[in-house]
Design a protein around this motif. Structure first.
Motif, PDB file in Angstrom:
ATOM      1  N   GLN A  89       0.684  -0.768  -0.006  1.00  0.00           N
ATOM      2  CA  GLN A  89      -0.033  -0.148  -0.131  1.00  0.00           C
ATOM      3  C   GLN A  89       1.047   1.539  -0.264  1.00  0.00           C
ATOM      4  O   GLN A  89       0.913   1.967  -0.390  1.00  0.00           O
ATOM      5  CB  GLN A  89      -0.936   0.274   0.914  1.00  0.00           C
ATOM      6  CG  GLN A  89      -2.171  -1.397   1.444  1.00  0.00           C
ATOM      7  CD  GLN A  89      -2.566  -1.003  -0.078  1.00  0.00           C
ATOM      8  OE1 GLN A  89      -3.024   0.249  -0.007  1.00  0.00           O
ATOM      9  NE2 GLN A  89      -3.696  -2.112  -0.293  1.00  0.00           N
TER      10      GLN A  89
ATOM     11  N   ALA B 252       2.174   1.812  -3.677  1.00  0.00           N
ATOM     12  CA  ALA B 252       1.341   2.184  -4.605  1.00  0.00           C
ATOM     13  C   ALA B 252       0.519   3.804  -3.998  1.00  0.00           C
ATOM     14  O   ALA B 252       0.287   4.366  -5.190  1.00  0.00           O
ATOM     15  CB  ALA B 252      -0.478   1.750  -3.821  1.00  0.00           C
ATOM     16  N   CYS B 253       0.512   4.489  -3.023  1.00  0.00           N
ATOM     17  CA  CYS B 253       0.866   5.721  -2.541  1.00  0.00           C
ATOM     18  C   CYS B 253       1.967   6.699  -2.945  1.00  0.00           C
ATOM     19  O   CYS B 253       1.792   7.356  -3.562  1.00  0.00           O
ATOM     20  CB  CYS B 253       0.947   5.623  -1.371  1.00  0.00           C
ATOM     21  SG  CYS B 253       0.122   6.981  -0.820  1.00  0.00           S
TER      22      CYS B 253
ATOM     23  N   SER C 241       3.566   7.860   1.997  1.00  0.00           N
ATOM     24  CA  SER C 241       3.767   6.796   1.396  1.00  0.00           C
ATOM     25  C   SER C 241       4.790   6.158   2.448  1.00  0.00           C
ATOM     26  O   SER C 241       5.580   4.740   2.870  1.00  0.00           O
ATOM     27  CB  SER C 241       4.560   6.558  -0.054  1.00  0.00           C
ATOM     28  OG  SER C 241       6.020   7.766   0.083  1.00  0.00           O
TER      29      SER C 241
ATOM     30  N   THR D 193      -0.840   2.625   7.898  1.00  0.00           N
ATOM     31  CA  THR D 193      -0.762   2.569   6.232  1.00  0.00           C
ATOM     32  C   THR D 193      -2.172   3.659   6.746  1.00  0.00           C
ATOM     33  O   THR D 193      -2.397   4.158   5.394  1.00  0.00           O
ATOM     34  CB  THR D 193      -1.374   1.472   5.712  1.00  0.00           C
ATOM     35  OG1 THR D 193      -2.576   0.436   6.697  1.00  0.00           O
ATOM     36  CG2 THR D 193      -0.299   0.705   6.060  1.00  0.00           C
TER      37      THR D 193
ATOM     38  N   LEU E  56      -3.260   5.054   3.151  1.00  0.00           N
ATOM     39  CA  LEU E  56      -4.626   4.241   2.544  1.00  0.00           C
ATOM     40  C   LEU E  56      -6.196   4.807   2.481  1.00  0.00           C
ATOM     41  O   LEU E  56      -6.568   4.876   1.026  1.00  0.00           O
ATOM     42  CB  LEU E  56      -5.261   3.392   3.894  1.00  0.00           C
ATOM     43  CG  LEU E  56      -6.349   1.829   3.286  1.00  0.00           C
ATOM     44  CD1 LEU E  56      -5.852   1.105   2.278  1.00  0.00           C
ATOM     45  CD2 LEU E  56      -5.927   1.004   4.830  1.00  0.00           C
TER      46      LEU E  56
ATOM     47  N   ASN F 266      -4.906   6.055  -1.445  1.00  0.00           N
ATOM     48  CA  ASN F 266      -4.939   4.861  -2.507  1.00  0.00           C
ATOM     49  C   ASN F 266      -7.008   4.232  -2.932  1.00  0.00           C
ATOM     50  O   ASN F 266      -7.238   3.792  -3.665  1.00  0.00           O
ATOM     51  CB  ASN F 266      -4.250   3.428  -1.742  1.00  0.00           C
ATOM     52  CG  ASN F 266      -3.096   3.043  -2.011  1.00  0.00           C
ATOM     53  OD1 ASN F 266      -2.746   4.614  -2.145  1.00  0.00           O
ATOM     54  ND2 ASN F 266      -2.445   2.573  -1.184  1.00  0.00           N
TER      55      ASN F 266
ATOM     56  N   PRO G 299      -5.207   2.140  -6.791  1.00  0.00           N
ATOM     57  CA  PRO G 299      -4.307   2.218  -6.068  1.00  0.00           C
ATOM     58  C   PRO G 299      -4.364   1.423  -5.350  1.00  0.00           C
ATOM     59  O   PRO G 299      -3.795   0.120  -4.744  1.00  0.00           O
ATOM     60  CB  PRO G 299      -3.958   3.650  -5.551  1.00  0.00           C
ATOM     61  CG  PRO G 299      -3.975   4.642  -6.628  1.00  0.00           C
ATOM     62  CD  PRO G 299      -5.696   3.444  -7.326  1.00  0.00           C
ATOM     63  N   PHE G 300      -5.788   1.104  -4.479  1.00  0.00           N
ATOM     64  CA  PHE G 300      -5.766   0.515  -2.993  1.00  0.00           C
ATOM     65  C   PHE G 300      -5.468  -1.169  -4.063  1.00  0.00           C
ATOM     66  O   PHE G 300      -5.171  -2.142  -3.365  1.00  0.00           O
ATOM     67  CB  PHE G 300      -6.576   0.508  -2.472  1.00  0.00           C
ATOM     68  CG  PHE G 300      -7.533  -0.231  -2.245  1.00  0.00           C
ATOM     69  CD1 PHE G 300      -7.363  -0.478  -0.585  1.00  0.00           C
ATOM     70  CD2 PHE G 300      -8.691  -0.763  -2.386  1.00  0.00           C
ATOM     71  CE1 PHE G 300      -7.548  -1.064   0.131  1.00  0.00           C
ATOM     72  CE2 PHE G 300      -9.100  -1.850  -0.998  1.00  0.00           C
ATOM     73  CZ  PHE G 300      -8.175  -2.188   0.086  1.00  0.00           C
TER      74      PHE G 300
ATOM     75  N   GLY H 141      -2.325  -2.104  -4.415  1.00  0.00           N
ATOM     76  CA  GLY H 141      -1.984  -2.446  -3.187  1.00  0.00           C
ATOM     77  C   GLY H 141      -1.664  -4.228  -2.386  1.00  0.00           C
ATOM     78  O   GLY H 141      -1.155  -4.357  -2.210  1.00  0.00           O
TER      79      GLY H 141
ATOM     80  N   THR I  68       0.098   0.300  -9.902  1.00  0.00           N
ATOM     81  CA  THR I  68      -0.157   1.307  -9.888  1.00  0.00           C
ATOM     82  C   THR I  68       0.690   2.625 -11.108  1.00  0.00           C
ATOM     83  O   THR I  68      -0.184   3.237 -11.445  1.00  0.00           O
ATOM     84  CB  THR I  68      -0.380   2.410  -8.206  1.00  0.00           C
ATOM     85  OG1 THR I  68      -0.254   1.278  -7.796  1.00  0.00           O
ATOM     86  CG2 THR I  68      -0.170   3.114  -8.317  1.00  0.00           C
TER      87      THR I  68
ATOM     88  N   TYR J  34      -3.082   5.054 -11.971  1.00  0.00           N
ATOM     89  CA  TYR J  34      -3.487   6.006 -11.406  1.00  0.00           C
ATOM     90  C   TYR J  34      -3.273   6.744 -12.945  1.00  0.00           C
ATOM     91  O   TYR J  34      -2.549   6.692 -13.852  1.00  0.00           O
ATOM     92  CB  TYR J  34      -2.733   6.734 -10.359  1.00  0.00           C
ATOM     93  CG  TYR J  34      -3.306   7.769  -9.925  1.00  0.00           C
ATOM     94  CD1 TYR J  34      -3.718   8.756  -9.711  1.00  0.00           C
ATOM     95  CD2 TYR J  34      -1.821   8.884 -10.589  1.00  0.00           C
ATOM     96  CE1 TYR J  34      -4.449   9.992  -9.708  1.00  0.00           C
ATOM     97  CE2 TYR J  34      -2.673  10.035 -10.492  1.00  0.00           C
ATOM     98  CZ  TYR J  34      -3.113  10.967  -9.466  1.00  0.00           C
ATOM     99  OH  TYR J  34      -3.331  12.294  -9.597  1.00  0.00           O
TER     100      TYR J  34
END
Length: 463
Positions: free
Chosen positions: A346, A349-350, A370, A378, A382, A386, A392-393, A396, A451, A456
């Protein structure tokens, strides 16, 4: 925007001071209870400077600011002379909200979270001992495993074994506190469960000792390392203490209440609660081990892929119980590396969103969020990034599943619990550091790449 201005903006967005029942905070979130949820301007809150996300959970509206920042915002809100509450007060106000299952898990969290720092320290001690006991390290001091001074071995055992030997005392103390009893009575009750006068649970399990048999069929032994029997004893003991206190005359309360509580509860614990719930504990442990031993890395895929969804539901404290059971019964925690993969993914992804976006506000939000995830927290990533863009979530979650798969295939087992990703490396000083770093790298690379490629684009900002 100053913290006082942020506080005023938050209060206004929550529907004004009259709509706020109480305000408290934890390490990362401002926790607010409101009279009418419909009066909250959620978009205005999420657009407020330094806010990284907001959501309802466990009867509270939780606004994520991150470590450090939340303390300053809370102090500014205190300056507005609103009603503030500590976490215990908010827990009591919220305890009737949510489903029965959510309330039960929340209660588990209330009991186990306060004792986690002691178990974190113990896990780090175990990791350091594992490092120092490696032949390569001993060789630097001209030692071998056979020539280590026994006094040093004894010293390390004090550091690594004490918290687990007296774990029932810690749990009974915390349970008594949560359920309205006297914590010290709970502590004494828990210590009685591990009295040296009783056969040691670990020696009984190894066959070196036999339990005491009462009435020919009730086994009585110590409960070193047990979790559920101490929890039940502390909970029932607290309720019994309150009932006794309401019955005995005030002049006799100081003597009669603790005497009767401990007498009744240790009898019930040794002859009824202990045997029944220790058996249940072993069943749960066997089920947990069965799940972790699923073939083809399935346990890593399932846990790594769904752990952050469990976090969203607020019932993730169940993992605390399972991790404590694994540590006390096997000396190792297989959940940690899998959970770490889910958290690191996660964060990655962020990070991909933060690096790819050209929006300065989103970039300023995503980059520190991040970093927070890579330190094991998170929520900012989160809820602030995300889940807001959703894809993105999902990426992740995929990264967490892939990382979890390799955590199982590498056979990673932590020496402790509750710290993950960068700080969590200290739990793998037992010769598993390279595998741990590889799992994190795999989870991060998978989530970041997916991601960046599919999860994104700045076009999402227009939706």
């Amino acid at each position: 925007m100053s913290y006082s201005m942020i506080a005023e903006e938050i209060v206004g967005s929550l529907g004004g001071a009259d709509n706020i029942v109480s305000v408290a905070h934890c390490a990362t979130r401002l926790r607010v209870m409101v009279a009418d949820e419909n009066k909250i301007d959620k978009k205005r809150i999420e657009d407020t400077e330094k806010v990284k996300g907001a959501f309802f959970n466990s009867g509270q509206y939780q606004i994520i600011f991150g470590t450090g920042t939340v303390n300053r915002v809370f102090e500014a809100i205190e300056g507005l002379k609103l009603t503030v509450a500590n976490k215990d007060q908010q827990r009591k106000a919220a305890e009737k909200q949510g489903t029965a299952f959510q309330r039960a898990i929340r209660t588990f969290g209330d009991v186990f979270v306060p004792i986690i720092p002691a178990l974190v320290a113990t896990g780090l001690f175990m990791g350091l001992r594992g490092l120092l006991m490696q032949e390569e390290i001993l060789g630097l001091f001209g030692l071998t495993p056979e020539t280590i001074p026994q006094n040093f071995v004894l010293y390390t055992q004090i550091l690594t074994d004490t918290a687990f030997i007296f774990l029932p005392a810690l749990i009974a103390w915390s349970a008594a506190r949560v359920f309205g009893g006297t914590p010290l009575i709970g502590l004494v009750l828990g210590m009685m469960l591990v009295s040296p006068a009783l056969p040691n649970a670990w020696l009984v399990a190894s066959g070196e000792l036999d339990p005491l048999m009462f009435f020919g069929f009730i086994p009585v032994l110590g409960y070193q390392g047990s979790v559920i029997p101490a929890f039940i004893a502390g909970m029932i003991g607290a309720k019994l203490e309150r009932r006794i206190r309401n019955i005995v005359p005030e002049a006799l309360d100081l003597v009669a209440t603790p005497f009767l509580t401990l007498l009744i509860m240790i009898t019930a614990s040794l002859f009824v609660i202990g045997p029944i719930f220790h058996w249940l504990e072993l069943v749960i442990l066997s089920a947990t081990q069965f799940m972790l031993d699923l073939p083809f890395g399935l346990s890593g895929i399932l846990i790594g892929g769904f752990q952050q969804i469990v976090v969203m539901t607020g019932v993730h404290h169940i993992f605390n119980l399972l991790e404590i059971q694994l540590l006390t019964n096997t000396g190792a925690n297989e959940f940690n590396a899998i959970i770490t993969a889910a958290i690191a993914a996660q964060g990655a992804a962020c990070l991909a969103v933060g690096l790819k976006t050209k929006d300065t506000k989103l970039k300023a939000l995503a980059m520190p969020s991040s970093l927070s995830a890579f330190l094991g927290i998170t929520e900012p990533a989160l809820y602030g990034v995300n889940l807001r863009f959703f894809k993105p979530f999902i990426m992740g979650l995929i990264g967490g599943a892939v990382g979890g798969f390799f955590a199982v295939m590498f056979g990673l087992k932590a020496t402790g619990m509750a710290i993950t990703v960068i700080p969590g490396a200290l739990l793998y000083l037992n010769g598993q550091m390279l595998g741990y770093l590889a799992v994190n790298a795999i989870a991060i690379a998978t989530a970041f790449t997916l991601t960046w490629m599919f999860g994104y684009s700045d076009k999402m900002l227009d939706k």
